[in-house]
Design an enzyme around this catalytic site. Structure first.
Site, mmCIF file in Angstrom:
data_model
loop_
_atom_site.group_PDB
_atom_site.id
_atom_site.type_symbol
_atom_site.label_atom_id
_atom_site.label_comp_id
_atom_site.label_asym_id
_atom_site.label_seq_id
_atom_site.Cartn_x
_atom_site.Cartn_y
_atom_site.Cartn_z
ATOM 1 N N CYS A 1 -59.526 69.999 16.833
ATOM 2 C CA CYS A 1 -59.811 68.678 17.374
ATOM 3 C C CYS A 1 -59.054 68.504 18.693
ATOM 4 C CB CYS A 1 -59.379 67.596 16.389
ATOM 5 S SG CYS A 1 -60.450 67.452 14.934
ATOM 6 N N ASN B 1 -69.564 81.214 11.060
ATOM 7 C CA ASN B 1 -69.413 81.127 9.612
ATOM 8 C C ASN B 1 -69.342 79.646 9.273
ATOM 9 O OD1 ASN B 1 -69.138 83.941 9.389
ATOM 10 N ND2 ASN B 1 -66.933 83.824 9.679
ATOM 11 N N CYS C 1 -56.124 69.109 12.135
ATOM 12 C CA CYS C 1 -57.049 70.163 12.537
ATOM 13 C C CYS C 1 -56.691 70.696 13.931
ATOM 14 C CB CYS C 1 -58.478 69.620 12.554
ATOM 15 S SG CYS C 1 -59.692 70.799 13.213
ATOM 16 N N HIS D 1 -67.316 75.183 14.416
ATOM 17 C CA HIS D 1 -66.915 76.199 15.391
ATOM 18 C C HIS D 1 -67.499 77.552 14.999
ATOM 19 C CE1 HIS D 1 -64.098 77.209 12.174
ATOM 20 N NE2 HIS D 1 -63.822 78.347 12.798
#
Length: 353
Positions: free
Chosen positions: A73, A156, A70, A169
């Site tokens: 992170c 979103n 990711c 996020h």
């Protein structure tokens, strides 16, 4: 809140927002990144009068990486991400694949927490307040860019919405124009002001909703309600009771209460469809007054606009989504299967313990 600005390896800005004033943020981005190249272009539709961002470079953006890769992170050892430090409270950085860039505006990513498996609803009140302060700070900074006319902070959440990164996020879009949705609101405000001899439309709407059966929850400084003409199956609007045009104008009392109200609202959203259901997908966005001139909206100024957050889900019932089909996508006429009064009642029933 402590704010620390730095640069990533390709020159993009990254900003740490820390809860502790003694936090030190001196980690260096060790990735061998090439300079960011964007092809963003804003084109105006002559028939509809709105604008479309053409951004072909976004075809190559990161798409559903495994959790151990990711990019949101913190960096750990040889696993390097968009955040050079090994931990963070909240962080904002320029999007590597922006829809808007340069003279066409700016796009930023807001990471709410370093915990990959959390959601906004899992934040503490202190963490949620930090995110609010970050949204406010970025609204202020972006409003001073010469290419920016309106700032939109939003989240979103969920694969059904189209989210390609699972880390909690949101994003901030700084538009070089007043968005079509805001323009519609301002035209309605102008027409109502003229027809009533000066009454503010947002004030009238809020007064009506406070007196009706669609209020979901209410604090001393905030109220959340399902609007009379809700477009989505479960849609809630969150307003400060004192009308202000943007996040910058919120007073300390409203800022202090916001985390309590908003976290409760998000937790109720996750309980709408019952125990055992996957997390509710949603879109949440702040509507703020444009920073540009408002001459086209006769008699309206920034203070006539009311800051508010709109939260909605595309899930209409367990296992079923609300698709924008012919009427919605083709003619922008929404058809809602869930009566707003029913949605409000459900959201009151699922008050979190």
């Amino acid at each position: 809140m402590k704010k620390t600005s730095t640069r990533l390896a390709d020159g993009r800005e990254l900003i740490y927002y820390d809860l502790r004033d003694d936090s030190v943020r001196d980690a260096v981005d060790r990735r061998p990144l090439d300079p960011t190249v964007t092809t963003s272009e804003v084109r105006r539709d002559p028939l509809l009068g709105d604008s479309v961002a053409i951004a072909s470079h976004r075809q190559g953006r990161t798409y559903h990486p495994p959790a151990d890769e990711c990019p949101l992170c913190p960096s750990q050892g040889d696993r390097l991400s968009e955040i050079p430090d090994s931990s963070y409270d909240a962080v904002v950085f320029e999007n590597r694949f922006p829809s808007l860039a340069g003279d066409s505006g700016r796009c930023e990513v807001v990471c709410f927490t370093s915990d990959h498996n959390a959601s906004f609803a899992d934040l503490s009140e202190e963490q949620a307040r930090l995110v609010l302060d970050a949204w406010t700070d970025r609204t202020s900074e972006l409003s001073h860019l010469p290419s920016v006319e309106q700032v939109f902070c939003f989240e979103n959440r969920g694969a059904e919405i189209g989210v390609t990164l699972g880390h909690p996020h949101g994003q901030i879009y700084a538009y070089p124009f007043t968005t079509p949705r805001t323009a519609l609101m301002l035209r309605q405000v102008a027409a109502h002001k003229e027809a009533t001899g000066g009454e503010n439309l947002f004030d009238a709407v809020l007064e009506r909703e406070l007196a009706d059966e669609r209020v979901v929850l209410e604090g001393e400084h905030w109220v959340a309600f399902v609007p009379y003409a809700a477009h989505w199956p479960y849609e809630v609007h969150l307003y400060p009771k004192r009308r202000v045009p943007d996040l910058l104008a919120l007073d300390e009392a409203a800022r202090t209460e916001f985390p309590q109200v908003y976290l409760e609202l998000l937790r109720r959203f996750d309980r709408i469809f019952g125990e055992g259901e996957p997390p509710t997908p949603y879109i949440a966005g702040w509507h703020q007054a444009p920073f540009g001139a408002l001459e086209e909206f006769d008699g309206v100024n920034r203070d006539d606009f009311a800051l508010h957050l709109e939260l909605f889900t595309i899930r209409r019932t367990s296992g079923k989504l609300k698709f924008l089909a012919g009427s919605e996508s083709g003619m922008n006429v929404f058809i809602n299967d869930v009566p707003p009064e029913t949605a409000a009642q459900r959201l009151r029933e699922v008050a979190s313990s």
